[in-house]
Scaffold this motif. Structure first.
Motif, PDB file in Angstrom:
ATOM      1  N   MET A   1      19.772-113.432  21.912  1.00  8.23           N
ATOM      2  CA  MET A   1      19.887-114.384  20.797  1.00  8.23           C
ATOM      3  C   MET A   1      18.843-115.477  21.002  1.00  8.23           C
ATOM      4  O   MET A   1      18.785-116.110  22.058  1.00  8.23           O
ATOM      5  CB  MET A   1      21.329-114.927  20.822  1.00  8.23           C
ATOM      6  N   PHE A  12      28.386-123.541  20.013  1.00  6.86           N
ATOM      7  CA  PHE A  12      28.574-122.311  20.783  1.00  6.86           C
ATOM      8  C   PHE A  12      28.201-122.606  22.228  1.00  6.86           C
ATOM      9  O   PHE A  12      27.072-122.954  22.512  1.00  6.86           O
ATOM     10  CB  PHE A  12      27.630-121.205  20.250  1.00  6.86           C
ATOM     11  N   VAL A  18      29.085-111.557  26.635  1.00  4.25           N
ATOM     12  CA  VAL A  18      30.051-110.477  26.472  1.00  4.25           C
ATOM     13  C   VAL A  18      30.999-110.390  27.658  1.00  4.25           C
ATOM     14  O   VAL A  18      32.163-110.051  27.534  1.00  4.25           O
ATOM     15  CB  VAL A  18      29.338-109.127  26.298  1.00  4.25           C
TER      16      VAL A  18
ATOM     17  N   ARG B 149      23.539-112.663  10.563  1.00  2.00           N
ATOM     18  CA  ARG B 149      22.784-112.700  11.816  1.00  2.00           C
ATOM     19  C   ARG B 149      21.298-112.550  11.569  1.00  2.00           C
ATOM     20  O   ARG B 149      20.481-113.223  12.206  1.00  2.00           O
ATOM     21  CB  ARG B 149      23.269-111.620  12.776  1.00  2.00           C
TER      22      ARG B 149
ATOM     23  N   VAL F  56      31.420-102.815  18.543  1.00  2.00           N
ATOM     24  CA  VAL F  56      31.458-103.737  17.399  1.00  2.00           C
ATOM     25  C   VAL F  56      31.909-105.116  17.870  1.00  2.00           C
ATOM     26  O   VAL F  56      31.314-106.141  17.530  1.00  2.00           O
ATOM     27  CB  VAL F  56      32.430-103.221  16.308  1.00  2.00           C
ATOM     28  N   ALA F  58      31.776-106.421  20.860  1.00  2.00           N
ATOM     29  CA  ALA F  58      30.749-107.051  21.688  1.00  2.00           C
ATOM     30  C   ALA F  58      29.614-107.604  20.828  1.00  2.00           C
ATOM     31  O   ALA F  58      29.099-108.697  21.091  1.00  2.00           O
ATOM     32  CB  ALA F  58      30.204-106.038  22.700  1.00  2.00           C
ATOM     33  N   SER F  59      29.232-106.878  19.799  1.00  2.00           N
ATOM     34  CA  SER F  59      28.103-107.307  18.963  1.00  2.00           C
ATOM     35  C   SER F  59      28.431-108.563  18.169  1.00  2.00           C
ATOM     36  O   SER F  59      27.537-109.238  17.676  1.00  2.00           O
ATOM     37  CB  SER F  59      27.705-106.186  18.000  1.00  2.00           C
ATOM     38  N   LEU F  60      29.735-108.850  18.047  1.00  2.00           N
ATOM     39  CA  LEU F  60      30.108-110.039  17.276  1.00  2.00           C
ATOM     40  C   LEU F  60      30.202-111.296  18.146  1.00  2.00           C
ATOM     41  O   LEU F  60      30.332-112.404  17.620  1.00  2.00           O
ATOM     42  CB  LEU F  60      31.457-109.813  16.587  1.00  2.00           C
ATOM     43  N   ARG F  61      30.171-111.129  19.459  1.00  2.00           N
ATOM     44  CA  ARG F  61      30.419-112.285  20.331  1.00  2.00           C
ATOM     45  C   ARG F  61      29.341-113.342  20.257  1.00  2.00           C
ATOM     46  O   ARG F  61      29.576-114.497  20.610  1.00  2.00           O
ATOM     47  CB  ARG F  61      30.650-111.823  21.773  1.00  2.00           C
ATOM     48  N   ASP F  62      28.169-112.969  19.779  1.00  2.00           N
ATOM     49  CA  ASP F  62      27.142-114.004  19.668  1.00  2.00           C
ATOM     50  C   ASP F  62      27.395-114.902  18.460  1.00  2.00           C
ATOM     51  O   ASP F  62      27.345-116.112  18.544  1.00  2.00           O
ATOM     52  CB  ASP F  62      25.740-113.378  19.592  1.00  2.00           C
TER      53      ASP F  62
END
Lengths: 154, 154, 154, 154, 154, 154
Positions: A1, A12, A18, B149, F56, F58-62
């Protein structure tokens, strides 16, 4: 990111990765037990929907008591009570979405009343519905205004 | 229309009746000529969407020049430029509706960028999309976040 | 834009480019002032919907007079009155779309009556709704036929 | 088509290729004449919907007799009567889809009753509707439960 | 059914009643055997979609050969081939519905090409899509025009 | 609530009334603390979606760590893990709903794989998608089958 993204999301934590999936991460609105979600949910439900939300919840207890719980704990406790977006914006956004969907008029009615309750002006409610004529078409807007009239006329 | 309704809508002239359909009623945002709508529309299009809206408009001029005009004159000139609702609320409402509809991802992208441009915080944009998990389901919210995103990462 | 495309669109002026955005381009249905849109819109509204469209417009004047204006000026003046597609096709297309959407039955009713008014045969209306069983499913078609029956029985 | 796929689809004949489009392929549920579809359809219609499906079909015979035929022959004869999926799963899937769509409440009611008729437990019907809160949002689930209550209360 | 309704539907036999459900009623387009539906369906599929429809059908034969059959026999044989509505109107109606739905772009592309094939002018196709800006919103119209451009540019 | 309804819902305690809203009611799946929901949710997520669901999440944690939590705790912990409906029915119902909605293909793909993982036969998955041709139209079914082919071909 990328760093620019984090710069624009000051809330954040830098340490969010993760691998923190299972650990006890302290972030905004961390729910530690049911009664916190329940308390927060009941309060938000009342502040936003007055008695109508409680009425919906009560009406579901015969056929689906767990859905009644989820409305309080999840929909209101976990989501609607969140501080990251003000109540007025939340209600206007809900009105926009339900207007566009066009198949949830009972909920639209609840949230038009909710918008008034949290401080939106009637004209702001009408404006957001009008705007849906552009994004979802004129039928969606007309049908939503007919619901709004029922609420605003009271 | 009951008096309580008019009390809550101070900006509706008392003299507004059906018979005024053809007369020259002076009310908010009365459009008197094309170039006012055009001017207002181009300005709102730019202020909200930056260059992307102009890009969409330009790309339509080959196949449907009139739709390009309607976007500027009607969508932005008549609707989005209206003062009755602040720009931030308008963009968050649009994001909510497009998230719920789930079939307008190009426009969702434009308006997520638009929300940032008019002063919404990234977290507010994420919040309104999260809220749609309640009103339109988790797939709608997840798919909209993937669009967000792309914008927030730039 | 390839030449074959222009060959098939004889009514697009060869000189149509993006740079003509602000100039006074003379093309079909160029609107020069409000009263032209208004006049054309009121006439199309009446020719297509008879009194029901005027009734919808009138009913909106209390809560959203500007939407009432947009229906006349934009929906009918700018769009429905256009000559590029015959009225019968316009109404059948509207019936198809509203049948597929399934959440705009009041408007579907208006346009089924409108289709009859502009010269469609009842059987043609039924046919387009039947066709939607293929593209939107049997529930959409059945529910639309129930609306059609109300109109055809009068 | 890879071999692993065919291994998992034992009921697809190895000889199935595009060139068999016009030939007389013998596969499951091959319909050889109208009366087979009609017989199978009427039986499935009755077994699943009891009298309500026949009522829907009868009500359509005035305005669209061919749609009435298609419901029996195609929807039930060709599709719902197929053996590849058990009746209970078929009805629960239909309830899920109609709940998510949110604009087909008459059909939802028929199929909630149908689910009971083919052996689903009331709690299973409630569960599938609850699950739609996740995939289509809470309004869809709440509105479907209100339909379910009408059926379950009888 | 009132007499005025029958007067406007001259092609419905006076003798059409529910009791004729099982009898051998001779009405328009009575299908007596599979090969009639198949023949009519293949011809309509070809006349409307050229090779693309056959391509879709062929591509389904690996995973769902019965759906391939249903497209030919039901969608085209029973529905699209019907004489009660002209082909141009059928294709424009399909374009309208798929534009409004916004989630069937592959099929929209097939039917835009189909509309050209059965004699619609490119401008008529553009017009029906533009009209959907009124009934389904601007995103639906814009996204459909982008599909139309792919077809019209060929 | 009529007695016949309670007779068919043996698992609803006789003592279930609105007044029990705040008390500590012991009913199926009572969640007493976060880690129960988390544990149950992670297990259901893994059993149903294998690694894709975790991917899915994990990809949302950012961008939205709380949505990631809600998927695990609410969608899977509170809803999908419930015992009142078997896993196979849950996955087939999800496939039906997502097919009908037509705008959630990433999630449809996850749940087609999920259906295989919990024991559905490929043919059962194809059958439920085929059935959606009746309830949501042929485009919905065709587009869903194209997603299914991607999964079944692996």
């Amino acid at each position: 990111m990328k760093s620019t993204y984090r710069e624009r999301l000051p809330d954040f934590p830098e340490s969010m990765t993760v691998s923190t999936l299972h650990s006890d991460v302290k972030r905004n609105e961390k729910v530690t037990a049911d009664e916190d979600r329940r308390t927060r949910g009941l309060r938000a439900l009342s502040e936003i929907t007055g008695d109508s939300g409680a009425g919906v919840v009560a009406s579901l207890r015969d056929i689906a008591p767990d859905l009644a719980d989820w409305i309080i704990d999840f929909s209101y406790g976990d989501v609607m009570a969140r501080p990251g977006l003000d109540r007025r914006s939340r209600e206007l956004a809900t009105i926009a979405a339900l207007t566009a969907l066009g198949n949830a008029q009972p909920q639209l009615k609840v949230h038009i009343a909710g918008a008034l309750r949290v401080g939106c002006k009637p004209q702001e409610i009408v404006e957001v519905i009008l705007q849906m004529a552009v994004f979802a078409g004129f039928p969606a807007a007309i049908n939503a205004l007919n619901v709004a009239r029922e609420v605003l006329d009271q």
